[in-house]
Design a protein around this motif. Structure first.
Motif, mmCIF file in Angstrom:
data_model
loop_
_atom_site.group_PDB
_atom_site.id
_atom_site.type_symbol
_atom_site.label_atom_id
_atom_site.label_comp_id
_atom_site.label_asym_id
_atom_site.label_seq_id
_atom_site.Cartn_x
_atom_site.Cartn_y
_atom_site.Cartn_z
ATOM 1 N N LEU A 47 0.827 -1.205 0.000
ATOM 2 C CA LEU A 47 0.000 0.000 0.000
ATOM 3 C C LEU A 47 0.865 1.260 0.000
ATOM 4 C CD1 LEU A 47 -2.748 1.437 0.253
ATOM 5 C CD2 LEU A 47 -2.523 1.210 2.746
ATOM 6 N N LEU A 48 1.891 1.298 0.846
ATOM 7 C CA LEU A 48 2.739 2.491 0.908
ATOM 8 C C LEU A 48 3.486 2.720 -0.396
ATOM 9 C CD1 LEU A 48 4.293 2.664 4.488
ATOM 10 C CD2 LEU A 48 2.321 3.858 3.544
ATOM 11 N N THR A 49 3.894 1.637 -1.071
ATOM 12 C CA THR A 49 4.562 1.789 -2.365
ATOM 13 C C THR A 49 3.612 2.397 -3.392
ATOM 14 O OG1 THR A 49 5.975 -0.115 -1.901
ATOM 15 C CG2 THR A 49 5.789 0.581 -4.202
ATOM 16 N N MET A 50 2.362 1.949 -3.384
ATOM 17 C CA MET A 50 1.364 2.520 -4.289
ATOM 18 C C MET A 50 1.145 4.003 -3.971
ATOM 19 S SD MET A 50 -1.463 -0.522 -4.100
ATOM 20 C CE MET A 50 -0.981 -2.248 -4.236
ATOM 21 N N ILE A 51 1.058 4.317 -2.679
ATOM 22 C CA ILE A 51 0.865 5.715 -2.279
ATOM 23 C C ILE A 51 2.038 6.572 -2.747
ATOM 24 C CG2 ILE A 51 0.810 7.257 -0.272
ATOM 25 C CD1 ILE A 51 -0.879 5.108 1.151
ATOM 26 N N ALA A 52 3.260 6.064 -2.581
ATOM 27 C CA ALA A 52 4.445 6.812 -3.009
ATOM 28 C C ALA A 52 4.409 7.091 -4.503
ATOM 29 C CB ALA A 52 5.713 6.044 -2.632
ATOM 30 N N ASN A 53 3.900 6.125 -5.289
ATOM 31 C CA ASN A 53 3.789 6.319 -6.739
ATOM 32 C C ASN A 53 2.828 7.443 -7.090
ATOM 33 O OD1 ASN A 53 5.557 4.376 -7.868
ATOM 34 N ND2 ASN A 53 4.113 2.739 -7.405
ATOM 35 N N LEU A 54 1.840 7.657 -6.219
ATOM 36 C CA LEU A 54 0.818 8.667 -6.486
ATOM 37 C C LEU A 54 1.099 9.991 -5.781
ATOM 38 C CD1 LEU A 54 -1.890 8.930 -8.007
ATOM 39 C CD2 LEU A 54 -3.044 8.140 -5.941
ATOM 40 N N ASP A 55 2.000 10.004 -4.833
ATOM 41 C CA ASP A 55 2.241 11.151 -3.957
ATOM 42 C C ASP A 55 3.106 12.209 -4.648
ATOM 43 O OD1 ASP A 55 2.774 12.916 -1.928
ATOM 44 O OD2 ASP A 55 3.461 11.407 -0.484
ATOM 45 N N ASP A 56 2.565 13.405 -4.822
ATOM 46 C CA ASP A 56 3.322 14.508 -5.423
ATOM 47 C C ASP A 56 4.591 14.833 -4.645
ATOM 48 O OD1 ASP A 56 1.234 14.624 -7.113
ATOM 49 O OD2 ASP A 56 0.606 16.666 -6.636
ATOM 50 N N ASN A 57 4.523 14.706 -3.312
ATOM 51 C CA ASN A 57 5.623 15.161 -2.470
ATOM 52 C C ASN A 57 6.679 14.093 -2.213
ATOM 53 O OD1 ASN A 57 4.552 17.672 -2.282
ATOM 54 N ND2 ASN A 57 3.596 17.366 -0.287
ATOM 55 N N TYR A 58 6.466 12.885 -2.713
ATOM 56 C CA TYR A 58 7.484 11.851 -2.522
ATOM 57 C C TYR A 58 8.422 11.846 -3.727
ATOM 58 C CZ TYR A 58 9.841 7.561 -1.287
ATOM 59 O OH TYR A 58 10.817 6.651 -0.940
ATOM 60 N N SER A 59 9.713 12.099 -3.502
ATOM 61 C CA SER A 59 10.667 12.189 -4.616
ATOM 62 C C SER A 59 11.966 11.452 -4.285
ATOM 63 C CB SER A 59 10.965 13.657 -4.927
ATOM 64 O OG SER A 59 11.426 14.329 -3.766
ATOM 65 N N TYR A 60 11.847 10.311 -3.581
ATOM 66 C CA TYR A 60 13.028 9.551 -3.188
ATOM 67 C C TYR A 60 13.002 8.186 -3.878
ATOM 68 C CZ TYR A 60 12.760 13.223 0.303
ATOM 69 O OH TYR A 60 12.659 14.440 0.918
ATOM 70 N N SER A 61 13.921 7.341 -3.499
ATOM 71 C CA SER A 61 13.950 6.003 -4.080
ATOM 72 C C SER A 61 12.751 5.200 -3.576
ATOM 73 C CB SER A 61 15.251 5.293 -3.712
ATOM 74 O OG SER A 61 15.217 4.884 -2.358
ATOM 75 N N TYR A 62 12.476 4.077 -4.262
ATOM 76 C CA TYR A 62 11.299 3.293 -3.913
ATOM 77 C C TYR A 62 11.658 2.031 -3.129
ATOM 78 C CZ TYR A 62 8.615 6.436 -6.787
ATOM 79 O OH TYR A 62 8.016 7.555 -7.282
ATOM 80 N N SER A 63 12.778 2.076 -2.448
ATOM 81 C CA SER A 63 13.090 0.960 -1.545
ATOM 82 C C SER A 63 12.122 1.007 -0.373
ATOM 83 C CB SER A 63 14.533 1.075 -1.039
ATOM 84 O OG SER A 63 14.673 2.163 -0.157
ATOM 85 N N SER A 64 11.792 -0.158 0.155
ATOM 86 C CA SER A 64 10.799 -0.211 1.229
ATOM 87 C C SER A 64 11.269 0.570 2.454
ATOM 88 C CB SER A 64 10.504 -1.660 1.612
ATOM 89 O OG SER A 64 11.694 -2.314 2.050
ATOM 90 N N ASP A 65 12.577 0.520 2.764
ATOM 91 C CA ASP A 65 13.078 1.241 3.933
ATOM 92 C C ASP A 65 12.911 2.746 3.761
ATOM 93 O OD1 ASP A 65 13.766 -1.077 5.203
ATOM 94 O OD2 ASP A 65 15.876 -1.031 4.601
#
Length: 943
Positions: A72-90
């Motif tokens: 779920l958090l990975t999906m949210i990060a894909n949609l989140d305008d303010n997330y601009s980091y790597s997509y590692s789970s940590d």
């Protein structure tokens, strides 16, 4: 206040802010286990196509599979305008943990529907307990419950969320603007529960009744865009405009039907739009204007322009929208309902800048925005629209004596009226000639949309000659009739006849190719007479332009600065000076008294005029500054006090000439232009028309067809490049209604010749979409006939729907282009011309111009973060790195932007990183290729 807080305030007050919306476009995707009839199919396909969710082997989506917290958090990060980091789970967990998002201690545990509600609320800055969070989902129309009761239990909060559920929720969230995570200031404990009121019966098994607040919504739609099914959003470009009778603002309303479904792009709804304060309303869907008009939507988008009245005091206005003439069940909830938007009109003194450009190498298309002014014309006294009998004509005073019925003769001014024969526009001189040879003839009197009188001759009243046409054509008869007025001896043709000859030529050009050929064959001498007369007046006009050129300048940019008093009246007796700066040249220029001649459109009303010996193609900037003026005359000191020593800026746009063709071959081209209502927003000056005519001349195809489309396609003209480009095609008055791309393409495909030796292409310009079935049909037809289609998407990437246009180009062997600003159409057209004539296309060539790389560059301020976003042109695949550069007194401060896919580069930084910098007034976005070469830049000004 600490430095961190200071910089937040500075940035909030100074920066241009823009909001990015998650794209709702879709590319082709294969999903094998979800049928198109499934209610979740649209959301599932969108989630996969936009990289929010992935399919399993074999293209399976598995809608019933449960979702873990990490997923779920990975999906949210894909949609989140303010997330601009790597997509590692940590990294993802660290980011959302710092925002205090309520998470489980086990990232592999399944997520309940109730927990998702709390997470969504926290992402939006609300600390809510589960019942309040579920109600928050209902209020934002993210969920409708499982049975429609809209209670806490109806949401099934204890049930684990599935992939199908989350796809639907994310799809609805994206349509509302996506996610831009704010988070919480501390651990989630339900501190904001008081902000959400739980309805009666919410915690029981009853049905919740929500209040209908439609009567109080006014202009609050943009703050809460999902308050009902019909109106999704009301956007006002500028809610406060100057009360000068000139300034206007665009109001755009996004609509759905009464069931919350999208409205087809091909459909158009009629609305009555009214201004309570009597402002002028106009719409691209209707040529009329006034304080109450009827406007038509383009699918689910309704757009109108409101022009402020001339006022000397500030007032508020309410613009109301009401659906009319529609009894369909799916619009039942619109009945008796009015939607409202609020505007404010403020009188202000102005320093108004206009310009004109002259370049002998590009005389027709160079550019300018000089307004010739409203031509004063008196309406006939005590006469009603209808027939007027012309008793006598006085060409010296440009009046005629006319009467209605048994009334006595009245003197009627026609100098600046709209004069016509069979609804074809003619000049005052032709009007006089017709009236002089027809004693006691009649004209039909009416008023046009500007309130000016129209005098229209009927052909049967004035044309007595039998031309014995082999094919009867009333318009052909008008052409031959008017040509007879042209003097036989070319020495008798003066510049005074310029408008008359051009008017006849325009009527001739409106004929079909068949009718023109018929005239050329049967009335060769008459057509030769027209062509010779046109050559004479063109030569005379050119000589006049050369004689009027100031200081023998070969080319120039003319800047006109006018002073406007609060209330919109141009000041014509001001004796002070204004400092004008253009292209590095600055000078002080005096205002002159009124020299305006409305008949010849020469002179300027109370203006300072400066000529600059240069023409810079593309966009440049001119500035003007009113200088202090010491005089015994203090009449303007108070009203103009806010203008002194204040620099006013205006953008000058010079339309480029196409370069000479490097190749030539026999081609046929269909030019298909979107003239739906929504195009007005992206092309307010109808630049597409000017540029497309120029392109028709440049390609010089053997056979051309000009097709416009809105709700349906219409062939405007076909034939040689000269015939089509000189015709009155793609008129602004036709921009209205829905978007039916397929119909426009189909008409163009049907108008190619049967030749097997010519190469055939279509150039399509649009900002919208059409139904998939129709698109597939015309694509197949194009492929069957070996027609390549080059498509140009117009508008910001977040607003323009690319999928259909890209599919058309890809599947027919053409090319897809995207421009966010209509002024960039020149570069695209040059590339398309090269591709058609040379059978070659270099995508990198389009991206060599620095201002072609970026579609948009945006900076957005949040509570603790500064987000920098750059949108790269979809055609530019040579971009390897993007940097946002802030300029300060201590040097440049740079941030690397991360490639987020979909041509989006973004970085989010803490506001605290800016606290030691005193920023200048703009931010630069820089694009580099893989070799580290700077290939593009865009500046966002901090105001």
């Amino acid at each position: 206040m600490n430095k961190c807080k200071k910089i937040v305030i500075v940035l909030l007050c100074c920066m241009l802010t823009f909001a990015w919306t998650a794209p709702l476009t879709t590319e082709a995707a294969t999903i094998t286990d979800v049928k198109s009839s499934n209610s979740k199919y649209t959301a599932v396909k969108w989630a996969v196509d936009n990289g929010i969710m992935e399919t399993y082997p074999g293209g399976k989506f598995q809608t019933h599979k449960l979702v873990t917290e990490q997923q779920l958090l990975t999906m949210i990060a894909n949609l989140d305008d303010n997330y601009s980091y790597s997509y590692s789970s940590d990294m993802i967990y660290n980011y959302y943990s710092e925002l205090n998002i309520p998470l489980n201690s086990n990232r592999y545990a399944n997520v309940s529907r109730g927990q998702f509600a709390r997470i969504f609320a926290a992402l939006n800055g609300l600390d809510l307990s589960e019942p309040q969070a579920v109600q928050y989902l209902y209020l934002n129309e993210i969920t409708t419950g499982t049975t429609g009761k809209k209670t806490y239990n109806d949401y099934q909060p204890n049930k684990n969320i599935t992939r199908g559920d989350i796809a639907v929720f994310f799809y609805r969230i994206a349509k509302q603007g996506g996610i831009a995570s704010e988070g919480l200031t501390g651990t989630a404990t339900g501190k904001d529960n008081s902000q959400i009121t739980l309805p009666v019966n919410f915690m029981s098994n009853g049905t919740v009744e929500f209040e209908n607040n439609n009567d109080n919504n006014h202009n609050d739609w943009s703050n809460n865009p999902k308050v009902n099914n019909e109106v999704q959003n009301i956007e006002i470009t500028n809610p406060e405009i100057t009360a000068n009778g000139v300034d206007s603002t665009l109001i755009t309303i996004d609509l759905k039907d009464s069931y919350g479904n999208e409205i087809s792009e091909e459909e158009s709804l009629q609305f009555k739009v009214t201004s309570k304060a009597g402002a002028k309303i106009s719409s691209s869907s209707n040529s009329s204007s006034g304080q109450s008009i009827y406007a038509y939507s383009d699918g689910g988008v309704l757009s109108v322009y409101v022009t402020a009245p001339k006022l000397t005091k500030t007032i508020k206005d309410t613009i109301t929208f009401e659906l009319v003439n529609n009894d369909e069940a799916k619009y039942a909830s619109y009945k008796g309902k009015k939607f409202e938007a609020t505007l404010r009109y403020v009188p202000k003194a102005e320093l108004r800048i206009t310009y004109d450009i002259y370049d002998p190498e590009n005389p027709e298309y160079a550019g300018g925005n000089v307004d010739s002014g409203v031509k004063p014309t008196n309406l006939p006294d005590d006469m009603e629209p209808g027939k007027i009998t012309i008793v006598e004509v006085d060409p010296d005073d440009q009046t005629f004596y006319g009467k209605q019925g048994s009334d006595s003769d009245k003197s009627i001014d026609y100098a600046n009226a709209e004069l016509r024969i069979a609804n074809k526009e003619i000049s005052p001189w032709l009007f006089e000639q017709i009236a002089l040879i027809n004693y006691n003839t009649t004209v039909q009197y009416s008023l046009n949309s500007e309130g000016r009188p129209v005098y229209n001759f009927h052909t049967e009243d004035v044309i007595k000659t039998d031309y014995k046409l082999s094919i009867s054509s009333p318009v052909s008869e008008i052409v031959l009739f008017l040509i007879e007025f042209i003097p036989e001896d070319e020495e008798d043709i003066s510049l005074y006849l310029y408008d008359s000859v051009k008017a006849i030529r325009a009527i001739y050009n409106s004929l079909s190719s068949f009718e023109q050929k018929n005239l050329q064959n049967n009335f060769k001498d008459a057509i030769s007479k027209l062509e010779d007369a046109e050559a004479v007046v063109d030569s005379l006009k050119k000589n006049q332009d050369l004689a009027n050129r100031p200081d023998d300048k070969e080319k120039y940019t003319k800047v006109i600065v006018s002073l406007v008093a609060p209330g919109g009246k141009i000041i014509t007796d001001y004796r002070g000076k204004v400092r004008i700066n253009y292209n590095g040249v600055s000078g002080d220029f005096e205002f002159t008294t009124n020299t305006k001649d409305y008949v010849t459109n020469t002179g300027h009303a109370g203006a300072a005029v400066a000529y600059f010996d240069s023409v810079i193609y593309g966009e440049t900037e001119v500035t003007a500054e009113l200088l202090p003026y010491d005089s015994e005359d203090n009449s303007y000191k108070k009203s103009l006090k806010d203008l002194y020593n204040q620099e006013v800026k205006e953008t000058i746009f010079a339309n480029q000439q196409f370069k000479e063709n490097s190749c030539s071959r026999e081609v046929e081209v269909g030019f298909v232009v979107d003239q739906s209502g929504s195009m007005k927003k992206n092309d307010p000056t109808n630049h597409v028309s000017t540029k497309t005519k120029q392109l028709i001349e440049t390609i010089d195809a053997k056979h051309n067809s000009a097709v416009r489309f809105n709700t349906k396609g219409i062939l405007e003209k076909s034939g040689s490049a000269e015939v089509v480009s000189s015709a009155d095609i793609f008129k602004a008055s036709n921009i209205k209604g829905g978007t039916n791309i397929a119909s426009g393409i189909d008409i163009a495909l049907s108008n190619f010749t049967s030749s097997t030796t010519t190469s055939k292409s279509i150039i399509l310009v649009s900002d919208g979409v059409t139904t998939e079935r129709q698109i597939n049909q015309v694509i197949q037809k194009a492929k069957n006939n070996n027609v390549k289609i080059y498509t140009v998407a117009v508008g910001k990437q977040a607003d323009t729907k690319f999928s259909s246009l890209k599919q058309i180009a890809d599947e027919t062997g053409g090319q897809f282009f995207h421009i966010s600003q209509i002024e960039k159409l020149h570069d695209v057209y040059e590339n398309i011309a090269e591709a058609i004539l040379c059978e070659d296309y270099d995508s990198d060539n389009f991206c060599t111009s620095p201002d072609s790389i970026f579609d948009d560059a945006e900076v957005e301020i949040r509570r603790t973060n500064v987000t920098m976003t750059a949108t790269i042109n979809t055609n530019c695949d040579n971009v390897d790195k993007v940097i946002a550069q802030f300029n300060s007194v201590y040097g440049n401060y740079q941030f690397d932007l991360i490639d987020r896919g979909q041509n989006i580069y973004r970085a989010t930084q803490s506001v605290s990183k800016f606290q030691n910098f005193n920023l200048y007034e703009d931010v630069e976005f820089l694009a580099y290729d893989e070799n580290g070469n700077l290939i593009g830049s865009k500046t966002v000004e901090i105001q």
